[in-house]
Design a protein around this motif. Structure first.
Motif, PDB file in Angstrom:
ATOM      1  N   PHE A 131       4.084   0.796  18.108  1.00  0.00           N
ATOM      2  CA  PHE A 131       2.815   0.513  17.445  1.00  0.00           C
ATOM      3  C   PHE A 131       2.419  -0.947  17.590  1.00  0.00           C
ATOM      4  O   PHE A 131       1.277  -1.268  17.954  1.00  0.00           O
ATOM      5  N   TRP A 132       3.355  -1.856  17.350  1.00  0.00           N
ATOM      6  CA  TRP A 132       3.058  -3.291  17.391  1.00  0.00           C
ATOM      7  C   TRP A 132       2.571  -3.728  18.765  1.00  0.00           C
ATOM      8  O   TRP A 132       1.681  -4.585  18.869  1.00  0.00           O
ATOM      9  N   ASP A 133       3.126  -3.134  19.813  1.00  0.00           N
ATOM     10  CA  ASP A 133       2.760  -3.517  21.177  1.00  0.00           C
ATOM     11  C   ASP A 133       1.319  -3.137  21.512  1.00  0.00           C
ATOM     12  O   ASP A 133       0.721  -3.706  22.435  1.00  0.00           O
ATOM     13  N   LEU A 134       0.772  -2.161  20.799  1.00  0.00           N
ATOM     14  CA  LEU A 134      -0.592  -1.701  21.074  1.00  0.00           C
ATOM     15  C   LEU A 134      -1.649  -2.555  20.387  1.00  0.00           C
ATOM     16  O   LEU A 134      -2.831  -2.463  20.711  1.00  0.00           O
ATOM     17  N   LEU A 135      -1.232  -3.392  19.454  1.00  0.00           N
ATOM     18  CA  LEU A 135      -2.179  -4.157  18.645  1.00  0.00           C
ATOM     19  C   LEU A 135      -2.656  -5.427  19.342  1.00  0.00           C
ATOM     20  O   LEU A 135      -1.923  -6.041  20.111  1.00  0.00           O
ATOM     21  N   THR A 136      -3.880  -5.826  19.018  1.00  0.00           N
ATOM     22  CA  THR A 136      -4.382  -7.129  19.451  1.00  0.00           C
ATOM     23  C   THR A 136      -3.814  -8.196  18.518  1.00  0.00           C
ATOM     24  O   THR A 136      -3.271  -7.891  17.443  1.00  0.00           O
ATOM     25  N   GLU A 137      -3.957  -9.445  18.891  1.00  0.00           N
ATOM     26  CA  GLU A 137      -3.473 -10.531  18.037  1.00  0.00           C
ATOM     27  C   GLU A 137      -4.186 -10.526  16.688  1.00  0.00           C
ATOM     28  O   GLU A 137      -3.577 -10.784  15.639  1.00  0.00           O
ATOM     29  N   ALA A 138      -5.483 -10.210  16.703  1.00  0.00           N
ATOM     30  CA  ALA A 138      -6.238 -10.172  15.445  1.00  0.00           C
ATOM     31  C   ALA A 138      -5.739  -9.051  14.541  1.00  0.00           C
ATOM     32  O   ALA A 138      -5.621  -9.222  13.324  1.00  0.00           O
ATOM     33  N   GLU A 139      -5.437  -7.897  15.138  1.00  0.00           N
ATOM     34  CA  GLU A 139      -4.924  -6.766  14.358  1.00  0.00           C
ATOM     35  C   GLU A 139      -3.543  -7.073  13.780  1.00  0.00           C
ATOM     36  O   GLU A 139      -3.246  -6.738  12.634  1.00  0.00           O
ATOM     37  N   ARG A 140      -2.715  -7.743  14.572  1.00  0.00           N
ATOM     38  CA  ARG A 140      -1.383  -8.117  14.082  1.00  0.00           C
ATOM     39  C   ARG A 140      -1.492  -9.086  12.908  1.00  0.00           C
ATOM     40  O   ARG A 140      -0.784  -8.939  11.899  1.00  0.00           O
ATOM     41  N   ALA A 141      -2.369 -10.055  13.039  1.00  0.00           N
ATOM     42  CA  ALA A 141      -2.529 -11.048  11.979  1.00  0.00           C
ATOM     43  C   ALA A 141      -3.008 -10.389  10.681  1.00  0.00           C
ATOM     44  O   ALA A 141      -2.537 -10.735   9.581  1.00  0.00           O
ATOM     45  N   GLU A 142      -3.938  -9.448  10.811  1.00  0.00           N
ATOM     46  CA  GLU A 142      -4.455  -8.778   9.614  1.00  0.00           C
ATOM     47  C   GLU A 142      -3.377  -7.916   8.962  1.00  0.00           C
ATOM     48  O   GLU A 142      -3.254  -7.870   7.739  1.00  0.00           O
ATOM     49  N   LEU A 143      -2.574  -7.239   9.788  1.00  0.00           N
ATOM     50  CA  LEU A 143      -1.488  -6.424   9.244  1.00  0.00           C
ATOM     51  C   LEU A 143      -0.495  -7.282   8.464  1.00  0.00           C
ATOM     52  O   LEU A 143      -0.139  -6.967   7.326  1.00  0.00           O
ATOM     53  N   VAL A 144      -0.049  -8.360   9.086  1.00  0.00           N
ATOM     54  CA  VAL A 144       0.935  -9.230   8.437  1.00  0.00           C
ATOM     55  C   VAL A 144       0.369  -9.811   7.138  1.00  0.00           C
ATOM     56  O   VAL A 144       1.072  -9.885   6.121  1.00  0.00           O
ATOM     57  N   GLY A 145      -0.892 -10.158   7.162  1.00  0.00           N
ATOM     58  CA  GLY A 145      -1.513 -10.733   5.970  1.00  0.00           C
ATOM     59  C   GLY A 145      -1.757  -9.730   4.858  1.00  0.00           C
ATOM     60  O   GLY A 145      -1.867 -10.109   3.682  1.00  0.00           O
ATOM     61  N   SER A 146      -1.811  -8.443   5.215  1.00  0.00           N
ATOM     62  CA  SER A 146      -2.118  -7.410   4.217  1.00  0.00           C
ATOM     63  C   SER A 146      -0.870  -6.830   3.550  1.00  0.00           C
ATOM     64  O   SER A 146      -0.955  -6.249   2.469  1.00  0.00           O
ATOM     65  N   ALA A 154      11.015  -6.085   7.805  1.00  0.00           N
ATOM     66  CA  ALA A 154       9.876  -5.190   7.990  1.00  0.00           C
ATOM     67  C   ALA A 154       8.660  -5.676   7.224  1.00  0.00           C
ATOM     68  O   ALA A 154       8.785  -6.319   6.172  1.00  0.00           O
ATOM     69  N   HIS A 155       7.486  -5.363   7.767  1.00  0.00           N
ATOM     70  CA  HIS A 155       6.227  -5.584   7.067  1.00  0.00           C
ATOM     71  C   HIS A 155       5.901  -4.275   6.353  1.00  0.00           C
ATOM     72  O   HIS A 155       5.741  -3.236   6.999  1.00  0.00           O
ATOM     73  N   VAL A 156       5.818  -4.302   5.033  1.00  0.00           N
ATOM     74  CA  VAL A 156       5.631  -3.088   4.236  1.00  0.00           C
ATOM     75  C   VAL A 156       4.229  -3.087   3.636  1.00  0.00           C
ATOM     76  O   VAL A 156       3.742  -4.109   3.143  1.00  0.00           O
ATOM     77  N   PHE A 157       3.591  -1.884   3.677  1.00  0.00           N
ATOM     78  CA  PHE A 157       2.214  -1.752   3.199  1.00  0.00           C
ATOM     79  C   PHE A 157       2.131  -0.634   2.167  1.00  0.00           C
ATOM     80  O   PHE A 157       2.617   0.476   2.401  1.00  0.00           O
ATOM     81  N   ALA A 158       1.504  -0.920   1.050  1.00  0.00           N
ATOM     82  CA  ALA A 158       1.252   0.113   0.053  1.00  0.00           C
ATOM     83  C   ALA A 158       0.299   1.145   0.647  1.00  0.00           C
ATOM     84  O   ALA A 158      -0.472   0.840   1.574  1.00  0.00           O
ATOM     85  N   LYS A 159       0.345   2.360   0.136  1.00  0.00           N
ATOM     86  CA  LYS A 159      -0.477   3.444   0.668  1.00  0.00           C
ATOM     87  C   LYS A 159      -1.960   3.083   0.677  1.00  0.00           C
ATOM     88  O   LYS A 159      -2.656   3.266   1.685  1.00  0.00           O
ATOM     89  N   ALA A 160      -2.466   2.542  -0.424  1.00  0.00           N
ATOM     90  CA  ALA A 160      -3.890   2.189  -0.515  1.00  0.00           C
ATOM     91  C   ALA A 160      -4.256   1.099   0.489  1.00  0.00           C
ATOM     92  O   ALA A 160      -5.335   1.128   1.103  1.00  0.00           O
ATOM     93  N   THR A 161      -3.346   0.149   0.673  1.00  0.00           N
ATOM     94  CA  THR A 161      -3.589  -0.937   1.633  1.00  0.00           C
ATOM     95  C   THR A 161      -3.655  -0.401   3.050  1.00  0.00           C
ATOM     96  O   THR A 161      -4.547  -0.790   3.834  1.00  0.00           O
TER      97      THR A 161
END
Length: 226
Positions: free
Chosen positions: A6-21, A98-105
């Protein structure tokens, strides 16, 4: 581990938003990241380390589904469909970050960035293909071939190279029996056979196998099914 991460498919902007969320979490060997039947719906992307994914049937027998590592997403099915999880994810390396995300997030991220949904679909299709191939292999294989293939898969995915060979830890004979759909007695017989052939180290301790000859084991997976 899945060849499509999954991570390899992301753009840099998408990765940054994921990590920040999300929030970063550390898990140690043997710790469960997710457990079957829990209903929290969180999702994670592995930043480093490895996790084993196992599903259990009503009879309690486990099925080895996959190893997930750096860049892989885990827990996404429960987040998308809701309800209890269908598999348990356990750490098999010394440490997992790991980067963990709540369901709503996670739902908010998918709604805000449709490309993430497309990336997720690619990963899920590849995982279905993997699962179908494994099921097809089991359907036509002898017990010997099933065991050899599972052992090779574990050695390649989870094995740690030591001076004695490739060590596979945290696996019991009962696990092996369930994961390749054979009896525990058959597992014992196949272990002794491989030990006598020098493929496995003799004197196996509980929860530990050492593959001394990986090439010979690979050759054993090419035997004609009986």
């Amino acid at each position: 581990m899945s060849p499509v991460r999954f991570w390899d498919l992301l753009t840099e902007a998408e990765r940054a938003e994921l990590v920040g969320s999300g929030h970063s979490r550390r898990f140690h060997r043997g710790e469960r990241v997710f457990s079957e039947a829990e209903d929290d719906g969180s999702t994670a992307v592995i930043a480093s380390g490895k996790c084993r994914v196992v599903a259990h049937g009503e009879d309690g027998v486990g099925t080895y589904l996959a190893l997930r590592g750096e860049g892989d997403i885990i827990g996404e099915m429960a987040a998308i469909r809701g309800g209890p999880r269908s598999a348990t994810v356990t750490v098999v390396s010394p440490l997992v970050m790991a980067h963990v995300f709540a369901k709503a997030t996670f739902h908010r991220l998918l709604a805000a960035r449709p490309a993430l949904t497309a990336h997720l679909l690619v990963v899920m299709i590849e995982r279905l293909r993997e699962a179908d191939q494994c099921q097809a292999d089991l359907a036509v294989a002898s017990t010997e071939l099933r065991f050899n293939r599972l052992l090779l898969r574990l050695a390649r995915a989870e094995g740690v190279h030591t001076r004695d060979g490739v060590e596979i830890a945290g696996v019991t004979q009962l696990d092996l029996a369930g994961w390749c759909g054979i009896s525990r007695e058959s597992v014992g017989r196949h272990v002794r056979r491989l030990q006598s052939n020098g493929v496995l180290a003799a004197g196996r301790s509980r929860g530990r196998l050492v593959v001394r000859d990986l090439e010979a084991l690979r050759h054993g997976t090419l035997l004609t099914p009986s």
